[in-house]
Design an enzyme around this catalytic site. Sequence first.
Site, PDB file in Angstrom:
ATOM      1  N   GLY A  14     -17.858  -0.366 -19.483  1.00  0.00           N
ATOM      2  CA  GLY A  14     -17.967   0.563 -20.601  1.00  0.00           C
ATOM      3  C   GLY A  14     -19.218   1.415 -20.648  1.00  0.00           C
ATOM      4  O   GLY A  14     -19.215   2.493 -21.231  1.00  0.00           O
ATOM      5  N   GLU A  31     -25.607  -1.603 -23.421  1.00  0.00           N
ATOM      6  CA  GLU A  31     -24.231  -1.931 -23.822  1.00  0.00           C
ATOM      7  C   GLU A  31     -23.537  -0.689 -24.351  1.00  0.00           C
ATOM      8  O   GLU A  31     -24.170   0.145 -24.998  1.00  0.00           O
ATOM      9  CB  GLU A  31     -24.265  -2.986 -24.936  1.00  0.00           C
ATOM     10  CG  GLU A  31     -24.017  -4.402 -24.463  1.00  0.00           C
ATOM     11  CD  GLU A  31     -22.549  -4.729 -24.217  1.00  0.00           C
ATOM     12  OE1 GLU A  31     -21.751  -3.816 -23.929  1.00  0.00           O
ATOM     13  OE2 GLU A  31     -22.219  -5.917 -24.310  1.00  0.00           O
ATOM     14  N   ASP A  32     -22.241  -0.589 -24.117  1.00  0.00           N
ATOM     15  CA  ASP A  32     -21.473   0.515 -24.703  1.00  0.00           C
ATOM     16  C   ASP A  32     -21.337   0.322 -26.210  1.00  0.00           C
ATOM     17  O   ASP A  32     -21.533   1.244 -26.986  1.00  0.00           O
ATOM     18  CB  ASP A  32     -20.091   0.650 -24.040  1.00  0.00           C
ATOM     19  CG  ASP A  32     -19.300  -0.660 -23.996  1.00  0.00           C
ATOM     20  OD1 ASP A  32     -19.805  -1.718 -24.428  1.00  0.00           O
ATOM     21  OD2 ASP A  32     -18.151  -0.623 -23.512  1.00  0.00           O
ATOM     22  N   ASP A  74     -19.890  -5.345 -31.104  1.00  0.00           N
ATOM     23  CA  ASP A  74     -18.894  -5.586 -32.150  1.00  0.00           C
ATOM     24  C   ASP A  74     -19.201  -6.956 -32.758  1.00  0.00           C
ATOM     25  O   ASP A  74     -20.097  -7.082 -33.587  1.00  0.00           O
ATOM     26  CB  ASP A  74     -17.507  -5.500 -31.485  1.00  0.00           C
ATOM     27  CG  ASP A  74     -16.345  -5.662 -32.445  1.00  0.00           C
ATOM     28  OD1 ASP A  74     -16.559  -5.910 -33.629  1.00  0.00           O
ATOM     29  OD2 ASP A  74     -15.190  -5.521 -31.997  1.00  0.00           O
ATOM     30  N   LYS A 119     -21.201  -1.872 -34.561  1.00  0.00           N
ATOM     31  CA  LYS A 119     -20.345  -2.078 -35.742  1.00  0.00           C
ATOM     32  C   LYS A 119     -21.039  -3.067 -36.670  1.00  0.00           C
ATOM     33  O   LYS A 119     -20.858  -4.284 -36.532  1.00  0.00           O
ATOM     34  CB  LYS A 119     -18.982  -2.621 -35.307  1.00  0.00           C
ATOM     35  CG  LYS A 119     -18.150  -1.663 -34.475  1.00  0.00           C
ATOM     36  CD  LYS A 119     -16.811  -2.300 -34.121  1.00  0.00           C
ATOM     37  CE  LYS A 119     -15.968  -1.420 -33.238  1.00  0.00           C
ATOM     38  NZ  LYS A 119     -14.778  -2.147 -32.719  1.00  0.00           N
TER      39      LYS A 119
HETATM   40  P1  5GP Z   1     -18.222  -8.135 -28.770  1.00  0.00           P
HETATM   41  O1  5GP Z   1     -18.357  -9.224 -27.746  1.00  0.00           O
HETATM   42  O2  5GP Z   1     -19.511  -7.705 -29.414  1.00  0.00           O
HETATM   43  O3  5GP Z   1     -17.148  -8.441 -29.795  1.00  0.00           O
HETATM   44  O4  5GP Z   1     -17.638  -6.881 -28.030  1.00  0.00           O
HETATM   45  C1  5GP Z   1     -18.338  -6.345 -26.986  1.00  0.00           C
HETATM   46  C2  5GP Z   1     -17.433  -5.704 -25.963  1.00  0.00           C
HETATM   47  O5  5GP Z   1     -16.100  -5.567 -26.440  1.00  0.00           O
HETATM   48  C3  5GP Z   1     -17.918  -4.320 -25.678  1.00  0.00           C
HETATM   49  O6  5GP Z   1     -18.804  -4.319 -24.586  1.00  0.00           O
HETATM   50  C4  5GP Z   1     -16.634  -3.572 -25.397  1.00  0.00           C
HETATM   51  O7  5GP Z   1     -16.329  -3.680 -24.035  1.00  0.00           O
HETATM   52  C5  5GP Z   1     -15.601  -4.290 -26.214  1.00  0.00           C
HETATM   53  N1  5GP Z   1     -15.359  -3.632 -27.495  1.00  0.00           N
HETATM   54  C6  5GP Z   1     -15.827  -3.977 -28.726  1.00  0.00           C
HETATM   55  N2  5GP Z   1     -15.394  -3.144 -29.676  1.00  0.00           N
HETATM   56  C7  5GP Z   1     -14.635  -2.229 -29.024  1.00  0.00           C
HETATM   57  C8  5GP Z   1     -13.907  -1.063 -29.470  1.00  0.00           C
HETATM   58  O8  5GP Z   1     -13.847  -0.678 -30.653  1.00  0.00           O
HETATM   59  N3  5GP Z   1     -13.264  -0.368 -28.492  1.00  0.00           N
HETATM   60  C9  5GP Z   1     -13.278  -0.718 -27.179  1.00  0.00           C
HETATM   61  N4  5GP Z   1     -12.608   0.046 -26.338  1.00  0.00           N
HETATM   62  N5  5GP Z   1     -13.952  -1.798 -26.736  1.00  0.00           N
HETATM   63  C10 5GP Z   1     -14.623  -2.535 -27.658  1.00  0.00           C
HETATM   64 MG    MG Z   2     -17.947  -3.805 -22.550  1.00  0.00          MG
END
Ligand code: 5GP
Ligand code: MG
Length: 176
Positions: A45, A99-100, A103, A131
């Site tokens: 990402g 990081e992209d 979340d 987020k």
């Molecule tokens: P986390 O582990 O913080 O829940 O999510 C991190 C990873 O989940 C990010 O690096 C990304 O790849 C993916 N991700 C989280 N939210 C989104 C979103 O709204 N859209 C997309 N396409 N990927 C997300």
């Molecule tokens: Mg990612």
Amino acid sequence: MRLLDQDFELFLTQAEIESAIALMAGQLSEDYRGTCPLFVGVLNGCFRFAAELFKHYDAPCEVSFVKMASYQGLTSTGIVETLLDVSESVEGRDVVILEDIVDSGHTLQHLVTHFADKNIRSFKIATLFYKPASYHKEYEIAYKGIDLPSEFVVGYGLDYNERGRELNDLYILKNS
Ligand code: 5GP
Ligand code: MG
């Protein structure tokens, strides 16, 4: 805009995203001047974010990448594994994770654990999108580009089942 079985609508333009990245690059250049940080991009990402960041980062640095897996479709599975690791020694380095999007923070948690006990000099997270309503971890995120609502987005490197990474703007899931 349709990707596979879902409809998305425009949420942020490339210009809006890239002005936030330019700001962050300026801040990072200032904060890390006189050091040679190791930037570690989180694939896939981060590829657009990283490429844009280094158009504006104007001090010595090194760049590497890691790859993790966590998302299947629209929601986080919470399962994170390391698919690709940094080949460089991180001992004594100032490490900045790129990081992209952050979340739930699952991926970030995994990264923090992954880089712990490696005798790193400093460790900071820089994320393009954030987020705030979804993030409940204690780990402090030093650099945040743009805050988003807790809805699913695609484009500018972020995918929906591997589709949409090439889109220049950011799109949000319709009726979410
Ligand atoms: P986390 O582990 O913080 O829940 O999510 C991190 C990873 O989940 C990010 O690096 C990304 O790849 C993916 N991700 C989280 N939210 C989104 C979103 O709204 N859209 C997309 N396409 N990927 C997300
Ligand atoms: Mg990612």
